[in-house]
Each structure stands twice: as C-alpha cells, then as structure tokens.
Design an enzyme around this catalytic site. Structure first.
Site, PDB file in Angstrom:
ATOM      1  N   SER A  76      -6.287   0.669   5.898  1.00  0.00           N
ATOM      2  CA  SER A  76      -4.934   1.101   6.543  1.00  0.00           C
ATOM      3  C   SER A  76      -4.960   0.893   8.096  1.00  0.00           C
ATOM      4  CB  SER A  76      -4.837   2.558   6.061  1.00  0.00           C
ATOM      5  OG  SER A  76      -4.355   2.913   4.628  1.00  0.00           O
ATOM      6  N   GLY A 310     -12.747  -2.844  -0.298  1.00  0.00           N
ATOM      7  CA  GLY A 310     -13.566  -3.870   0.294  1.00  0.00           C
ATOM      8  C   GLY A 310     -14.397  -3.461   1.468  1.00  0.00           C
TER       9      GLY A 310
END
Length: 450
Positions: A76, A310
């Site tokens: 984010s 990830g």
C-alpha cells in the site's frame, strides 16, 4: 590543501558514511534474524546519496541472495505514489480537490447515490470518503474496470464525516488519473514520477519483470508464498508496484525537496497538511493528502506503509532532520516490526503510547453490538466488565475466538491478542450521543449495524 597528517573533509565524510552503512547493515541483519525475516533492504537519505543495506535471501527455494537492486512488492505504499499523481493533475489545473469526483468519473456508482455525488478527490486522498475498503478478489485489467465492483459497497459514513483507510478510494484515484491523462495508471506513474526522479529499479507490469532481479514473498515458516500476483485493477492501491528501498527513499525525498520537480512546492506542502485525526494511534496520528503523520516522541514524521502477500514496505521522512528512511522486506508478517526497529535506529526516536493497566472497561454497554465492513464482521460483547471482540469472515462465516479488549485511553483499546497481522495496532470506537456508531481496527473502519 590539507596539512601533512591532516585528513581531508571529504575522506572524513566518506569514512563516516561507510561506518554508518556498516552499522545499519549489522542492525538490519540482527533485526531480520530475530524477527524471522527472509530478506530485507533499508535505505537512508540524509543530505546526500542513499546509504543502502541488503540482507538475507530473495527466494529461499532458489537460494538467491537479496541485493540492493532486488525488487520487492511494496504493497500500500503505492497509494502515496497515486496521491502524488493526483496532485500533478491539481498542479496542472485538470482536477479540483474539492469538486465532485463524478465531474471527472461520471460512471462512479456506490450503494449510496448521495455519497457518490458528493465524494471529492480530497476525500479520496485523506481517507475520509467513507467508501468501504473493498474486496481483494481483483481480476480486472485496469482501475476503470474495477470501478464496476463498487456499486454495492456500503458507505461507512458520509464523505468527510470520519476516517477509514480504503483501498477502494485509492482505486478511484487511480481511475481518475487514467481518465484525466489518457494513460494507464502504470504509464502515468512512469512518465510523471519515475522518469523525472530517475527511478529505474521499479516495475508494475509482468512484462517488466524479466529485466529485474525479483524477490518473492515468504510465509512465517520461511516457505515461498504462492501465487505471486500482480492484480492490475487495484494497482493504484498497492497490488502491483515493486521497488527497492533505495528507489523508494529517492521517491520520498521529493517531499523534502519542494516536490523534487514532480510537484509544485505548493502542492508538495499541501500534501503534508493534516486533514483528519485518527481514532486509533498505533497506525498513525493524522492523515494528510496521501501520507500519514506520526509523532515520534516529539519528532514530526510523515510517511506511508504497506503489505501484501509478496512483501512489505515503510517509507518515512522527517522534515526537521531532513532524513528519509525506507525499509522493504519479503516476509510480510514481520515487515512493520522490522521497519519500526530501523526507524528507531535511524531517527533515534519512537512513537509513544499508554499501556493498558486493567482488563475492566467502564460502561462497556456503549460499545456492545455488531459492526460490519464488506469483508469482516465484529461482534463486541462484555462479561464482568471485560469487553471482547469476535471476528467473522463475511465470505465464509468462520469466526475467531473472542479476544479481550484492554482499555487504553478514551475510547481506545488494545486487543489482548493481536488482530492486525503482527502490526500491534489498537482498536477504537467512534462514539456519538453516548453510543458507538463504528469501530476502527488499526486503520480500517466498520459501521455499527446493531
């Protein structure tokens, strides 16, 4: 010229930088080992080129070592890049922060039509839109396509009337960028941010990955996470962007350089003006137009952080010290604790908070009830003065065991068992007329439904 036996200032500086780099690498190595991090990078800018450390392994199955140019998904923190893109449009007079988003995206639909008509770009960037976080099952090719899934998203509150972190809001921002530039979000990011800043170690598209060294995500047991995905529809919110700590720090430096040639000084300054205070405190104190603001024991710090399957990342900058800190790792569950240790090492300061001293809650009835977001339900009950919360997955109906909420101050609580994936976030209730109307778990809000 220096006298015989006198060291040149540039050599002294180079020696100091080498010592600092070695100290940072030693600290990063020890912290990563203790926290179970497979591979990590840290970069610091303080008036010059980044000092970079890279430790551990990029892919445990293949035994590939981490190096400073290995790309890691940053999650984010990409939202901050999207906010910068929106502000470039504001600089150019293409977007008005306080105009309805529908002026630019007439196809925007939400479950609440009045909210859809009134939400503005300022609401989107400051996490005050009231739009629910949205679902993570993205199979769309671009943000404009992903907008179609928002038509049934309930509002958590009216635009501007509160705070809730929202991936969906940022996807709308990415769609706004695509519409107003005529480019994909990926191409706009490359042309408007990466190229002007000279950032080359980054990727958002599958076809870019063969030209880079790539890290993959790792679970707490050290195994490789599968699948390793790039979901383009939610790219603006953090599903695709891969970077290095060094390039992330260079990006963050634009906020200390009056926009770094990407933004005007005015737009850069505007992005760092707080727009809303958070009910919680262990994630951030206030939200600005893109970054959050935190108080590190009297030191003002701005930044953003993010996590996906990830990787994890944190980007921080301190205007008063002129320092930028970036940390990325490929073990998401430990990313925030690792970044916190690096930030404390570099900045010499940490956020402070009260600690719980009792399990008893005064007037627990004001908080009891069921709270709903699109993906979670929270059931808050009490017994013998102890408040507890049970989480239920909306899609499966599976519930967690009850977790006690330990009082902090005001309407804030610390879950006795962490509910935030290792982040250590607090939980707070928003109370109106003596009764809670929603809760905020770390960053994410849920509205009271009974």
């Amino acid at each position: 010229m220096p006298k015989v036996g006198e060291r040149r200032p540039d050599l002294d500086r180079a020696d100091a930088e080498r010592r600092d780099s070695i100290a940072m690498e030693d600290m990063l190595t020890e912290a990563a080992r203790r926290l179970g991090v497979t591979g990590a990078q840290a970069a610091v800018i303080a008036g010059g080129e980044p000092r970079v450390a890279a430790v551990g392994t990029a892919n445990a199955e293949l035994g590939i070592p981490m190096d400073p140019r290995t790309l890691i998904q940053i999650g984010s923190t990409a939202k901050l890049h999207t906010a910068v893109l929106v502000m470039t449009l504001v600089d150019e007079g293409l977007v008005d922060l306080d105009a309805p988003v529908r002026r630019y995206l007439p196809e925007l639909r939400l479950a609440d039509e009045e909210a859809a008509r009134s939400v503005t770009p300022r609401h989107l960037l400051s996490m005050t839109s009231g739009i629910d976080n949205g679902r993570y099952d993205d199979d769309h090719d671009d943000p404009l396509g992903y907008l179609s899934t928002f038509a049934d998203l309930d509002m958590l509150f009216a635009p501007g009337d509160g705070y809730s972190y929202s991936n969906a809001s940022t996807v709308v921002s990415g769609a706004l960028v695509a519409r107003m530039t005529g480019l994909s979000w990926d191409e706009a990011l490359r042309r408007r941010v990466f190229e002007p800043l000279g950032l080359r170690d980054r990727a958002t598209l599958w076809e870019e990955l063969p030209y880079h060294r790539i890290a993959v995500g790792h679970a707490p047991d050290g195994s490789v996470v599968r699948p390793w995905a790039l979901a383009r529809g939610s790219g603006p919110a953090g599903s695709t962007l891969c970077s290095t700590a060094a390039d992330l720090a260079r990006f963050g430096e634009l906020f200390l350089r009056d926009g770094g040639g990407v933004l005007s000084p005015g737009a850069c300054a505007a992005m760092q003006v707080p727009q809303v205070a958070l009910p919680t405190r262990r994630f951030a104190d206030e939200w600005c137009l893109g970054p959050y603001r935190r108080d590190f024991s009297g030191l003002e710090v701005f930044g953003h952080s993010g996590t996906n399957l990830g990787g994890s990342s944190t980007l921080l900058w301190s205007p008063s010290t002129g320092t930028v800190v970036a940390v990325v790792c490929n073990t998401p569950h430990a990313g925030y604790p690792l970044a916190a240790e690096v930030a404390a090492h570099v900045l010499g300061s940490v956020p402070e908070d009260v600690e719980p001293v009792t399990r008893q809650t005064a007037d627990p009835g004001r908080y009891e009830g069921r709270y709903a977001a699109c993906d979670l339900r929270y059931d808050v009950t009490s017994a013998d003065g102890v408040l507890t919360v049970t989480l239920e997955e909306a899609a499966t109906g599976r519930s967690s065991p009850p977790v006690a909420l330990l009082p902090l101050d005001g309407d804030r609580f610390l879950p006795e068992v962490d509910l935030s994936g290792g982040r250590g976030w607090d939980l707070a209730f928003v109370v109106e007329d003596g009764s809670a109307v929603r809760l905020v778990s770390g960053a994410f809000a849920a509205r009271r439904v009974r």
